[in-house]
Write an enzyme that holds these catalytic residues in place. Structure first.
Site, mmCIF file in Angstrom:
data_model
loop_
_atom_site.group_PDB
_atom_site.id
_atom_site.type_symbol
_atom_site.label_atom_id
_atom_site.label_comp_id
_atom_site.label_asym_id
_atom_site.label_seq_id
_atom_site.Cartn_x
_atom_site.Cartn_y
_atom_site.Cartn_z
ATOM 1 N N ASN A 1 -2.588 35.648 -9.493
ATOM 2 C CA ASN A 1 -2.722 36.411 -10.734
ATOM 3 C C ASN A 1 -1.536 36.437 -11.689
ATOM 4 O O ASN A 1 -1.488 37.294 -12.574
ATOM 5 C CB ASN A 1 -3.116 37.850 -10.392
ATOM 6 C CG ASN A 1 -4.598 37.949 -10.083
ATOM 7 O OD1 ASN A 1 -5.411 37.361 -10.791
ATOM 8 N ND2 ASN A 1 -4.954 38.640 -9.027
ATOM 9 N N ASP B 1 -12.757 35.765 -15.591
ATOM 10 C CA ASP B 1 -12.974 37.192 -15.367
ATOM 11 C C ASP B 1 -13.941 37.766 -16.392
ATOM 12 O O ASP B 1 -14.381 38.904 -16.266
ATOM 13 C CB ASP B 1 -11.641 37.955 -15.445
ATOM 14 C CG ASP B 1 -10.901 37.917 -14.119
ATOM 15 O OD1 ASP B 1 -11.506 37.488 -13.121
ATOM 16 O OD2 ASP B 1 -9.719 38.311 -14.080
ATOM 17 N N ASP C 1 -7.063 34.231 -4.684
ATOM 18 C CA ASP C 1 -6.706 34.574 -6.062
ATOM 19 C C ASP C 1 -5.231 34.257 -6.327
ATOM 20 O O ASP C 1 -4.427 34.119 -5.392
ATOM 21 C CB ASP C 1 -6.965 36.081 -6.259
ATOM 22 C CG ASP C 1 -7.302 36.429 -7.701
ATOM 23 O OD1 ASP C 1 -7.004 35.632 -8.590
ATOM 24 O OD2 ASP C 1 -7.859 37.529 -7.926
ATOM 25 N N LYS D 1 -12.027 34.401 -0.960
ATOM 26 C CA LYS D 1 -11.715 34.224 -2.385
ATOM 27 C C LYS D 1 -10.196 34.232 -2.482
ATOM 28 O O LYS D 1 -9.562 35.241 -2.165
ATOM 29 C CB LYS D 1 -12.325 35.360 -3.200
ATOM 30 C CG LYS D 1 -12.016 35.285 -4.688
ATOM 31 C CD LYS D 1 -12.782 36.369 -5.427
ATOM 32 C CE LYS D 1 -12.309 36.517 -6.869
ATOM 33 N NZ LYS D 1 -12.876 37.700 -7.513
#
Ligand code: GLA
Length: 704
Positions: free
Chosen positions: A461, A521, A459, A457
């Site tokens: 951010n 999310d 990510d 995964k």
């Protein structure tokens, strides 16, 4: 097919036509819409053809390139300034039809496809501009390339991938706008006079605006009418600018956004825009989506993964957050066993000393406090339980409190003399620096090469701040693609799920590498109906990563029925994000059942045609149907919001079936003809808040 005849440049796939001609050295746009015979495309242009571009033509004629400073006062799609000039005057030089598209050195639609390349020159400014038009089934892909062929450096202020002129009309536009936890809200507004912009200057595509835009006839609906859809294959700053001019013609300029002040283009240097995909249909917004979906399944998503079942994962994030150790993870894995889950994904917190989000990004070294026997013990435990293992990285991030930052403070993007802005306690690595990409690749390579990991995964951010110059934004995105390329090449069997605080970088360039992206999310089933509905305008269901999580939901504090959570998450790549070591027996049974049914429907869900039957932004009901292309089966999910007492609810009319055939509807234990299902419809029944109806429709015989 691309033809050049009688000065008409005609691009068609048999369903749409796009045409322009050369007049006074300028490329004058003549048609974009439903396919026309070549001579009709010419006829359409003839009224324009009779006029000279000079005199007042610049002010209102539709062009293939919008230019600045020579009498076209609308938004430019190419703007350059240099020593003594701020205007350009690109004139036609040559055109050729190529068997294939030249490489853009960044993600673009895959596979061989006929391409028209047109070369224009501005001798005074010392510039060459190339426009590329590539024809795909259902879509036109465009990009541009500019080269400084002069003797002095110039400043490139704008270079859009395409300038698309829509005929005089009354249009609306649809954009996908949102925020963290609420990505891709569908908004439909009038294209009023003036300029309208959708953009990102965050260095990434953003939660706020997806790089998607549809411009449609005022009277077009979900199921009918003229729609033009645009989607940029790019993961950085972008701008989609529309201008409705005095004559109600609409110019759509779409491309990567160059930061204020422009970027230098040195002598001999070229700049290539990303690719813009545009789609035309007269079958409404739904028709547009189905074209995008098929195109992306066949021409964008990595063929290693496209149309193939994705692993059903359970992710540790909402289950344990940063609070885990080997024993706890083993219990988690034991809990996942027997449910039908394929892969256990260990999210944030396994590296450095990361007990919260305030440190260690960049230190991709296993935290032996939590995992004394390394990842190996966890992976072995997964294997023992018949499951695979996946892991989380945030490759582009660096915490100020990290060994990496202490060793290389200059690797964080920064402006000399200023302390960088921290967002989520972190900086962004300067991926325009090849040394940084090398370092991150090596760190990830080590973990992936030393362990049996088949799922990552990835990510990202936060947005980019403290950027010292406009060129870095482009170098940054190239660095991201470079890392993706290297990882995909070195680990061809590893599926990389995209993520950016949820759907903050849900774009076709990421989909080129990552066949699925964590959609948001926000895992609340009710909120998800909207997020997933919005994403589906452009992106196929097989790209949406959706998880069932616990209730009360961690983001919304709302409680929705477990079945509804499963039904909504099934419209894409189903996964779980709850502590499977602590759930009830009843929930275990529900998960087993959900996964079993999902596996049976998965091929249809991943490859079928999507029909949106109820819009959750416009009503209290969400309904999506996936139908096999040949009409042999369909899967329908309908969800309500708050239950209303004594509220009459209309039937839902299905689409894409064979009206003459006989179908079974499993949940209703009924047999109905395609005509009944499509023209009379099925009656949903909602007995609680947020309840779901699921219908499985299967063709029994060809005759009713
Ligand atoms: C982001 C992601 C989440 C999770 C956390 C971990 O917010 O979107 O899914 O991975 O980071 O820190």
């Amino acid at each position: 097919m691309i033809t050049i005849s009688d000065n008409i440049y005609h691009i068609t796939d048999g369903k749409y036509s796009y045409a322009f001609f050369v007049k006074d050295g300028k490329l004058v746009h003549s048609y974009y819409g439903k396919a026309l015979p070549v001579d009709k495309a010419r006829m359409k242009s003839s009224a324009l053809n009779a006029l000279s571009v000079h005199s007042f033509g610049y002010d209102w004629m539709p062009f293939e390139v919008g230019e600045r400073g020579r009498g076209d006062f609308r938004i430019p799609s190419a703007a350059v300034s240099g020593n003594g000039f701020t205007s350009t005057d690109f004139l036609f030089e040559s055109a050729e039809v190529l068997d294939d598209k030249p490489s853009l050195n960044m993600p673009s639609l895959r596979g061989k496809a006929q391409t028209l390349a047109v070369t224009l020159k501005d001798a005074v400014a010392g510039l060459e501009l190339k426009l590329y038009y590539t024809v795909y089934d259902g879509a036109l892909a465009r990009h541009t390339e500019i080269k400084n062929i002069g003797k002095l450096p110039v400043t490139l202020c704008t270079l859009d991938s395409a300038c698309t002129e829509l005929d005089i009309g009354d249009y609306d536009y649809i954009s996908l706008d949102g925020r963290w936890g609420a990505e891709c809200g569908v908004s439909r507004q009038s294209v009023a006079y003036g300029v309208h912009t959708l953009s990102s200057s965050r260095g990434v595509t953003s939660h706020q605006h997806n790089p998607f835009l549809a411009v449609l006839d005022k009277d077009a609906t979900e199921h009918s009418g003229d729609v033009y859809g645009f989607n940029l294959i790019y993961s950085g700053n972008f701008a989609a600018r529309m201008e409705r001019d005095e004559k109600s013609r609409v110019r759509v300029n779409f491309g990567a956004q160059i930061a204020e002040g422009g970027i230098s283009l040195e002598v001999g240097e070229s700049f290539v825009s990303p690719e813009l995909v545009s789609v035309y249909t007269d079958e409404g917004v739904g028709g547009m989506s189905r074209i995008f979906h098929k195109l992306y399944r066949t021409r964008l998503i990595d063929p290693r993964f496209a149309d193939k079942p994705r692993p059903i994962v359970v992710n540790s994030w909402e289950s344990v957050y940063f609070d885990f150790d080997e024993q706890k993870l083993k219990r988690f894995i034991d809990g996942a066993n027997g449910l039908g889950i394929d892969t256990v994904v260990l999210d944030d917190g396994w590296f450095g000393k990361r007990d919260s989000d305030n440190c260690s990004l960049g230190d991709w070294i296993i935290d032996r406090r939590k995992l004394p026997n390394g990842l190996k013990a966890v992976i072995d435990h997964c294997k023992k339980n018949g499951m695979k293992f996946g892991i989380w990285f945030e490759p582009e991030a660096i915490s100020p409190n990290s060994d990496l930052y202490r060793a290389h403070p200059g690797w964080a993007i920064s402006t000399v003399g200023r302390k960088g802005i921290e967002m989520r306690n972190q900086y962004v690595l300067d991926f325009s620096n090849p040394q940084v990409v090398d370092y991150v690749f090596e760190a990830m390579r080590k973990i992936l090469a030393e362990h049996e990991i088949l799922y990552v995964k990835w990510d990202m951010n936060r947005g980019l701040s403290d950027v010292p110059n406009g060129k870095l934004y482009f170098g940054y995105v190239r660095g991201v693609y470079e890392l993706y390329d290297r990882l995909s090449h070195e680990f061809p069997n590893v599926l990389i799920e995209g993520c950016s605080s949820g759907g903050g970088r849900f774009d076709p360039a990421i989909l080129y590498y990552s066949p699925m992206i964590w959609a948001s999310d926000d895992t609340d089933a009710h909120e998800r109906t909207k997020i997933q509905y919005g994403l589906s305008l452009c992106y196929p269901l097989q790209t949406l990563s959706n998880h069932v999580s616990v209730c009360p939901n961690h983001q919304s504090a709302r409680t929705t029925p477990f079945d509804t959570r499963g039904a909504v998450a099934s419209l894409g790549c189903l996964g779980y994000e709850l502590n499977v070591a602590e759930i009830s027996e009843d929930e275990r049974e529900k998960i087993k059942k959900q996964i079993e049914t999902y596996k049976a429907d998965r091929n249809l869900i991943l490859t079928g045609e999507l029909y949106r039957l109820r819009n959750p932004f416009a009503s209290d009901i969400f309904c999506e149907q996936v139908a096999a292309e040949d009409g042999s089966e369909a899967y329908v999910v309908a969800v309500n919001t708050l239950n209303k007492v004594n509220l009459p609810i209309g039937k839902i009319k299905l689409k894409g079936l064979d009206e003459n055939a006989l179908y079974s509807v499993k949940e209703l234990n009924a047999q109905l003809s395609g005509a009944e299902l499509m023209y009379d419809g099925l009656q949903p029944e909602f007995r609680n808040d947020f309840s779901a109806n699921i219908w499985h429709i299967k063709k029994l015989t060809n005759k009713r």
